[in-house]
Design a protein around this motif. Sequence first.
Motif, PDB file in Angstrom:
ATOM      1  N   ILE A  20       1.923  -4.195   5.887  1.00  0.00           N
ATOM      2  CA  ILE A  20       0.545  -3.740   5.729  1.00  0.00           C
ATOM      3  C   ILE A  20      -0.163  -4.552   4.658  1.00  0.00           C
ATOM      4  O   ILE A  20      -1.308  -4.998   4.838  1.00  0.00           O
ATOM      5  CB  ILE A  20       0.511  -2.240   5.383  1.00  0.00           C
ATOM      6  CG1 ILE A  20       1.001  -1.411   6.565  1.00  0.00           C
ATOM      7  CG2 ILE A  20      -0.905  -1.811   4.978  1.00  0.00           C
ATOM      8  CD1 ILE A  20       1.203   0.061   6.236  1.00  0.00           C
ATOM      9  N   ARG A  24      -3.264  -6.765   5.629  1.00  0.00           N
ATOM     10  CA  ARG A  24      -4.552  -6.386   5.033  1.00  0.00           C
ATOM     11  C   ARG A  24      -5.165  -7.571   4.304  1.00  0.00           C
ATOM     12  O   ARG A  24      -6.400  -7.729   4.277  1.00  0.00           O
ATOM     13  CB  ARG A  24      -4.339  -5.227   4.055  1.00  0.00           C
ATOM     14  CG  ARG A  24      -5.606  -4.748   3.341  1.00  0.00           C
ATOM     15  CD  ARG A  24      -5.256  -3.735   2.271  1.00  0.00           C
ATOM     16  NE  ARG A  24      -4.282  -4.282   1.325  1.00  0.00           N
ATOM     17  CZ  ARG A  24      -3.578  -3.532   0.465  1.00  0.00           C
ATOM     18  NH1 ARG A  24      -3.726  -2.231   0.454  1.00  0.00           N
ATOM     19  NH2 ARG A  24      -2.724  -4.100  -0.362  1.00  0.00           N
ATOM     20  N   LEU A  50      -2.064   3.165   8.096  1.00  0.00           N
ATOM     21  CA  LEU A  50      -3.389   2.524   8.077  1.00  0.00           C
ATOM     22  C   LEU A  50      -4.500   3.556   8.254  1.00  0.00           C
ATOM     23  O   LEU A  50      -5.540   3.483   7.583  1.00  0.00           O
ATOM     24  CB  LEU A  50      -3.461   1.474   9.193  1.00  0.00           C
ATOM     25  CG  LEU A  50      -2.585   0.233   8.979  1.00  0.00           C
ATOM     26  CD1 LEU A  50      -2.538  -0.605  10.250  1.00  0.00           C
ATOM     27  CD2 LEU A  50      -3.107  -0.600   7.813  1.00  0.00           C
ATOM     28  N   ILE A  59      -9.523   1.297   3.010  1.00  0.00           N
ATOM     29  CA  ILE A  59      -9.961   0.247   3.918  1.00  0.00           C
ATOM     30  C   ILE A  59     -11.100   0.820   4.758  1.00  0.00           C
ATOM     31  O   ILE A  59     -11.292   2.039   4.797  1.00  0.00           O
ATOM     32  CB  ILE A  59      -8.813  -0.254   4.826  1.00  0.00           C
ATOM     33  CG1 ILE A  59      -8.190   0.903   5.608  1.00  0.00           C
ATOM     34  CG2 ILE A  59      -7.764  -0.997   4.023  1.00  0.00           C
ATOM     35  CD1 ILE A  59      -7.099   0.463   6.585  1.00  0.00           C
ATOM     36  N   GLU A  63     -11.031  -1.025  10.191  1.00  0.00           N
ATOM     37  CA  GLU A  63     -10.002  -2.007   9.831  1.00  0.00           C
ATOM     38  C   GLU A  63      -8.589  -1.694  10.319  1.00  0.00           C
ATOM     39  O   GLU A  63      -7.812  -2.632  10.533  1.00  0.00           O
ATOM     40  CB  GLU A  63      -9.979  -2.207   8.311  1.00  0.00           C
ATOM     41  CG  GLU A  63     -11.099  -3.053   7.785  1.00  0.00           C
ATOM     42  CD  GLU A  63     -10.891  -3.433   6.334  1.00  0.00           C
ATOM     43  OE1 GLU A  63     -10.538  -4.610   6.093  1.00  0.00           O
ATOM     44  OE2 GLU A  63     -11.056  -2.563   5.458  1.00  0.00           O
ATOM     45  N   PRO A  64      -8.179  -0.440  10.484  1.00  0.00           N
ATOM     46  CA  PRO A  64      -6.794  -0.210  10.913  1.00  0.00           C
ATOM     47  C   PRO A  64      -6.410  -1.013  12.156  1.00  0.00           C
ATOM     48  O   PRO A  64      -5.317  -1.583  12.211  1.00  0.00           O
ATOM     49  CB  PRO A  64      -6.745   1.300  11.168  1.00  0.00           C
ATOM     50  CG  PRO A  64      -7.734   1.853  10.201  1.00  0.00           C
ATOM     51  CD  PRO A  64      -8.861   0.849  10.180  1.00  0.00           C
ATOM     52  N   ILE A  67      -6.150  -4.837  11.256  1.00  0.00           N
ATOM     53  CA  ILE A  67      -4.977  -5.102  10.410  1.00  0.00           C
ATOM     54  C   ILE A  67      -3.707  -5.004  11.248  1.00  0.00           C
ATOM     55  O   ILE A  67      -2.831  -5.880  11.195  1.00  0.00           O
ATOM     56  CB  ILE A  67      -4.925  -4.122   9.226  1.00  0.00           C
ATOM     57  CG1 ILE A  67      -6.094  -4.389   8.268  1.00  0.00           C
ATOM     58  CG2 ILE A  67      -3.588  -4.233   8.493  1.00  0.00           C
ATOM     59  CD1 ILE A  67      -6.231  -3.371   7.161  1.00  0.00           C
ATOM     60  N   HIS A 147       1.751  -1.562  -0.533  1.00  0.00           N
ATOM     61  CA  HIS A 147       0.386  -1.560   0.020  1.00  0.00           C
ATOM     62  C   HIS A 147      -0.526  -0.598  -0.741  1.00  0.00           C
ATOM     63  O   HIS A 147      -1.747  -0.631  -0.568  1.00  0.00           O
ATOM     64  CB  HIS A 147       0.385  -1.239   1.519  1.00  0.00           C
ATOM     65  CG  HIS A 147       0.683   0.188   1.869  1.00  0.00           C
ATOM     66  ND1 HIS A 147       1.946   0.729   1.821  1.00  0.00           N
ATOM     67  CD2 HIS A 147      -0.131   1.194   2.291  1.00  0.00           C
ATOM     68  CE1 HIS A 147       1.899   1.995   2.196  1.00  0.00           C
ATOM     69  NE2 HIS A 147       0.648   2.307   2.481  1.00  0.00           N
TER      70      HIS A 147
END
Length: 314
Positions: A20, A24, A50, A59, A63-64, A67, A147
Amino acid sequence: MSAAHVAIIGAGLIGQSWAIAFARGGCTVALHDRDRDVTAQAMKAIPASLDAMATLGLIQKGEPHSIYARIRAADRLEDALAGAVHLQENTPEDPRIKREVFAMLDAAADPEAVIASSSSALLPSDFVTGLAGAARCLVAHPLNPPHLIPAVELVPGPATTTETMARTRALMSAIGQSPIETTREIEGFIMNRLQGALLDEAFSLVDRGIATPGDIDTAMRDGLARRWAFMGPFETIDLNAPGGIADFMDRYGQAYAEIGRDRPSRPDWKSALQTRLSDHRRAALPTKDRADRIRWRDARLAHLARLLAEKDPE
């Protein structure tokens, strides 16, 4: 953001977290474990982590997916290593296992790739001594989970080159981690030695009946940790005396000497160390800027107090 390709060797909790962190930061990530079921389970678990980050605003909401799209499972080691400029190894804390794994990685990886171990206890020399590619090997030890906690300790072995250290530091910085370097191997690295010193004193205070375990935890949680959450101990004391860190050492040095008189490794504060620390702090924060920094500290403490007063997330 980094566009580097990274191979994660070992897909347990640390491996998942590293995947992650690197993804990221913009890297493409190949996640490999010799047990394919572990890799498959990791790929299923990562989206939940995420989504949790997005829910907490760590985030962006969209974005999940992007990423996760940069992370892929690699069933074959050769496939994971192809094109990788950085290898992050996360196998058990057993020197025999790590020696075997590092020999395998050194033989199969691109000759220019850095090979880093997430080891929290073993020194690089415990598993890379005699390795043909020892110059490109080091420990890159995170706090778990990386992360969410950015600090990562970079520990060279006797053969590790300055180029290897510089490349690793640059990559870790590029993905948003906070690299810390030791100049040479030392048992416990930095963070475990700091934690160990604090734990020894905490255990001693409880053992001697001076304080309860609960009060020790409160002293850290509601006291020292409030400032240490966003400042280190040197900056903390630098802002706690009118004349900065040298003034703090002059004012309280004798008291701390009496407190620590039984610690065999305690340095003399009235030495070249005082000048060294003062020079470092004044380079980082000129005297003319101290008042602004103190106001910044107080604003951060107020913000932290507000966050801690909020209801815990579900």
